[in-house]
Design a protein around this motif. Structure first.
Motif, PDB file in Angstrom:
ATOM      1  N   THR A  50      42.577  -5.526  38.725  1.00 41.01           N
ATOM      2  CA  THR A  50      42.990  -4.539  39.725  1.00 41.01           C
ATOM      3  C   THR A  50      41.979  -4.465  40.861  1.00 41.01           C
ATOM      4  O   THR A  50      42.355  -4.352  42.019  1.00 41.01           O
ATOM      5  CB  THR A  50      43.133  -3.140  39.076  1.00 41.01           C
ATOM      6  OG1 THR A  50      44.113  -3.217  38.052  1.00 41.01           O
ATOM      7  CG2 THR A  50      43.528  -2.082  40.092  1.00 41.01           C
ATOM      8  N   TYR A  51      40.690  -4.537  40.522  1.00 42.41           N
ATOM      9  CA  TYR A  51      39.626  -4.334  41.507  1.00 42.41           C
ATOM     10  C   TYR A  51      38.867  -5.619  41.799  1.00 42.41           C
ATOM     11  O   TYR A  51      38.706  -6.467  40.940  1.00 42.41           O
ATOM     12  CB  TYR A  51      38.621  -3.295  40.991  1.00 42.41           C
ATOM     13  CG  TYR A  51      39.249  -1.956  40.732  1.00 42.41           C
ATOM     14  CD1 TYR A  51      39.672  -1.150  41.788  1.00 42.41           C
ATOM     15  CD2 TYR A  51      39.434  -1.504  39.433  1.00 42.41           C
ATOM     16  CE1 TYR A  51      40.254   0.078  41.551  1.00 42.41           C
ATOM     17  CE2 TYR A  51      40.018  -0.265  39.190  1.00 42.41           C
ATOM     18  CZ  TYR A  51      40.426   0.516  40.254  1.00 42.41           C
ATOM     19  OH  TYR A  51      41.005   1.731  40.012  1.00 42.41           O
ATOM     20  N   THR A  52      38.356  -5.706  43.039  1.00 43.21           N
ATOM     21  CA  THR A  52      37.470  -6.800  43.420  1.00 43.21           C
ATOM     22  C   THR A  52      36.030  -6.373  43.161  1.00 43.21           C
ATOM     23  O   THR A  52      35.754  -5.190  42.903  1.00 43.21           O
ATOM     24  CB  THR A  52      37.607  -7.135  44.918  1.00 43.21           C
ATOM     25  OG1 THR A  52      37.177  -6.002  45.681  1.00 43.21           O
ATOM     26  CG2 THR A  52      39.030  -7.521  45.279  1.00 43.21           C
ATOM     27  N   LEU A  57      31.579  -2.366  43.194  1.00 38.73           N
ATOM     28  CA  LEU A  57      30.239  -2.030  43.697  1.00 38.73           C
ATOM     29  C   LEU A  57      30.280  -0.758  44.533  1.00 38.73           C
ATOM     30  O   LEU A  57      29.460   0.146  44.349  1.00 38.73           O
ATOM     31  CB  LEU A  57      29.665  -3.182  44.525  1.00 38.73           C
ATOM     32  CG  LEU A  57      29.352  -4.469  43.770  1.00 38.73           C
ATOM     33  CD1 LEU A  57      28.928  -5.565  44.750  1.00 38.73           C
ATOM     34  CD2 LEU A  57      28.277  -4.251  42.715  1.00 38.73           C
ATOM     35  N   PHE A  58      31.240  -0.668  45.449  1.00 43.36           N
ATOM     36  CA  PHE A  58      31.271   0.510  46.316  1.00 43.36           C
ATOM     37  C   PHE A  58      31.710   1.765  45.570  1.00 43.36           C
ATOM     38  O   PHE A  58      31.110   2.828  45.753  1.00 43.36           O
ATOM     39  CB  PHE A  58      32.165   0.313  47.545  1.00 43.36           C
ATOM     40  CG  PHE A  58      32.174   1.559  48.385  1.00 43.36           C
ATOM     41  CD1 PHE A  58      31.053   1.918  49.119  1.00 43.36           C
ATOM     42  CD2 PHE A  58      33.257   2.416  48.359  1.00 43.36           C
ATOM     43  CE1 PHE A  58      31.014   3.104  49.834  1.00 43.36           C
ATOM     44  CE2 PHE A  58      33.231   3.608  49.068  1.00 43.36           C
ATOM     45  CZ  PHE A  58      32.111   3.952  49.817  1.00 43.36           C
ATOM     46  N   GLU A  59      32.738   1.695  44.739  1.00 42.49           N
ATOM     47  CA  GLU A  59      33.212   2.900  44.054  1.00 42.49           C
ATOM     48  C   GLU A  59      32.147   3.474  43.115  1.00 42.49           C
ATOM     49  O   GLU A  59      32.015   4.686  42.997  1.00 42.49           O
ATOM     50  CB  GLU A  59      34.519   2.638  43.321  1.00 42.49           C
ATOM     51  CG  GLU A  59      35.708   2.495  44.247  1.00 42.49           C
ATOM     52  CD  GLU A  59      35.912   3.687  45.182  1.00 42.49           C
ATOM     53  OE1 GLU A  59      35.778   4.851  44.743  1.00 42.49           O
ATOM     54  OE2 GLU A  59      36.211   3.456  46.369  1.00 42.49           O
ATOM     55  N   PHE A  80      28.338  -2.106  52.946  1.00 42.43           N
ATOM     56  CA  PHE A  80      28.382  -3.566  52.967  1.00 42.43           C
ATOM     57  C   PHE A  80      27.756  -4.181  54.212  1.00 42.43           C
ATOM     58  O   PHE A  80      27.674  -5.396  54.322  1.00 42.43           O
ATOM     59  CB  PHE A  80      29.807  -4.079  52.758  1.00 42.43           C
ATOM     60  CG  PHE A  80      30.249  -3.936  51.327  1.00 42.43           C
ATOM     61  CD1 PHE A  80      29.650  -4.684  50.324  1.00 42.43           C
ATOM     62  CD2 PHE A  80      31.233  -3.034  50.983  1.00 42.43           C
ATOM     63  CE1 PHE A  80      30.031  -4.545  48.998  1.00 42.43           C
ATOM     64  CE2 PHE A  80      31.624  -2.891  49.659  1.00 42.43           C
ATOM     65  CZ  PHE A  80      31.025  -3.646  48.668  1.00 42.43           C
ATOM     66  N   SER A  81      27.269  -3.332  55.148  1.00 45.87           N
ATOM     67  CA  SER A  81      26.570  -3.887  56.310  1.00 45.87           C
ATOM     68  C   SER A  81      25.192  -4.391  55.902  1.00 45.87           C
ATOM     69  O   SER A  81      24.582  -5.190  56.593  1.00 45.87           O
ATOM     70  CB  SER A  81      26.456  -2.844  57.423  1.00 45.87           C
ATOM     71  OG  SER A  81      25.563  -1.815  57.047  1.00 45.87           O
ATOM     72  N   LYS A  82      24.705  -3.924  54.747  1.00 43.76           N
ATOM     73  CA  LYS A  82      23.442  -4.406  54.174  1.00 43.76           C
ATOM     74  C   LYS A  82      23.795  -5.306  52.983  1.00 43.76           C
ATOM     75  O   LYS A  82      24.847  -5.162  52.388  1.00 43.76           O
ATOM     76  CB  LYS A  82      22.593  -3.244  53.658  1.00 43.76           C
ATOM     77  CG  LYS A  82      22.357  -2.120  54.638  1.00 43.76           C
ATOM     78  CD  LYS A  82      21.421  -1.110  54.061  1.00 43.76           C
ATOM     79  CE  LYS A  82      21.928   0.173  53.600  1.00 43.76           C
ATOM     80  NZ  LYS A  82      22.871   1.036  53.870  1.00 43.76           N
ATOM     81  N   CYS A  86      25.218  -8.725  43.596  1.00 44.08           N
ATOM     82  CA  CYS A  86      26.536  -8.969  43.014  1.00 44.08           C
ATOM     83  C   CYS A  86      26.545  -8.577  41.533  1.00 44.08           C
ATOM     84  O   CYS A  86      25.523  -8.173  40.975  1.00 44.08           O
ATOM     85  CB  CYS A  86      26.943 -10.428  43.209  1.00 44.08           C
ATOM     86  SG  CYS A  86      26.025 -11.594  42.200  1.00 44.08           S
ATOM     87  N   LEU A  87      27.694  -8.720  40.912  1.00 41.70           N
ATOM     88  CA  LEU A  87      27.829  -8.321  39.512  1.00 41.70           C
ATOM     89  C   LEU A  87      27.075  -9.233  38.540  1.00 41.70           C
ATOM     90  O   LEU A  87      27.010  -8.932  37.356  1.00 41.70           O
ATOM     91  CB  LEU A  87      29.304  -8.203  39.133  1.00 41.70           C
ATOM     92  CG  LEU A  87      30.012  -7.000  39.763  1.00 41.70           C
ATOM     93  CD1 LEU A  87      31.508  -7.043  39.480  1.00 41.70           C
ATOM     94  CD2 LEU A  87      29.410  -5.699  39.264  1.00 41.70           C
ATOM     95  N   ARG A  88      26.478 -10.325  39.034  1.00 43.49           N
ATOM     96  CA  ARG A  88      25.606 -11.128  38.165  1.00 43.49           C
ATOM     97  C   ARG A  88      24.407 -10.305  37.714  1.00 43.49           C
ATOM     98  O   ARG A  88      23.790 -10.607  36.706  1.00 43.49           O
ATOM     99  CB  ARG A  88      25.106 -12.373  38.897  1.00 43.49           C
ATOM    100  CG  ARG A  88      26.160 -13.425  39.099  1.00 43.49           C
ATOM    101  CD  ARG A  88      25.585 -14.666  39.748  1.00 43.49           C
ATOM    102  NE  ARG A  88      24.553 -15.233  38.913  1.00 43.49           N
ATOM    103  CZ  ARG A  88      23.473 -15.876  39.393  1.00 43.49           C
ATOM    104  NH1 ARG A  88      23.301 -16.028  40.683  1.00 43.49           N
ATOM    105  NH2 ARG A  88      22.580 -16.372  38.561  1.00 43.49           N
ATOM    106  N   THR A  89      24.073  -9.257  38.474  1.00 48.50           N
ATOM    107  CA  THR A  89      22.932  -8.405  38.130  1.00 48.50           C
ATOM    108  C   THR A  89      23.328  -7.245  37.218  1.00 48.50           C
ATOM    109  O   THR A  89      22.477  -6.479  36.785  1.00 48.50           O
ATOM    110  CB  THR A  89      22.275  -7.823  39.397  1.00 48.50           C
ATOM    111  OG1 THR A  89      23.204  -6.944  40.043  1.00 48.50           O
ATOM    112  CG2 THR A  89      21.836  -8.908  40.352  1.00 48.50           C
TER     113      THR A  89
END
Length: 138
Positions: A50-52, A57-59, A80-82, A86-89
């Motif tokens: 459902t989610y990217t 990350l943002f929610e 996201f301007s900075k 990613c989800l690897r962390t």
């Protein structure tokens, strides 16, 4: 135009130094202080594909920082301007034994390291494979 922070046709395998051999559900200390791992798990596991990565990350950031719904779009642009990790962390792949599949649309699902689905995705040569980041710096 801002950079796309999502991944496509990629499988994030658990970290080499992940301490578990089976997927574990992260648990919050209490309902008011859910950890990042708990929030990520709830979003992805309860609604697979459902989610990217950007959504998750943002929610999670918005939830933890009490950003009101009416300010989310503006705050998402700022967020996201900075650069963002990613989800690897994520502790999901580093500590709790969850592989993260990014499908062709960039939508996410979790697979426990001890599941048949995890092993099928791990052996699927049609997609990119990366490992979750190691916890130790050996």
């Amino acid at each position: 135009m801002r950079k796309d922070h999502n991944h496509y046709n990629m499988f994030v395998e658990v970290a080499e130094d992940c301490p578990v051999t089976a997927g574990q559900i992260p648990v919050a200390k209490d309902e008011t202080t859910k950890t990042i791992a708990v929030l990520q798990y709830e979003m992805i596991a309860e609604q697979p594909y459902t989610y990217t990565q950007e959504d998750v990350l943002f929610e999670v950031y918005a939830h933890r920082n009490n950003i009101p719904v009416e300010r989310r779009e503006e705050e998402r642009e700022k967020f996201f301007s900075k650069g963002q990790p990613c989800l690897r962390t994520s502790a999901l792949g580093k500590r709790y034994g969850w592989g993260i599949h990014h499908n062709a649309e960039g939508k996410l699902a979790l697979y426990a390291v001890d599941s048949a689905e995890y092993h099928a995705l791990k052996n699927d040569e049609r997609m990119k494979h990366v490992r979750a980041m190691r916890s130790s710096h050996k």
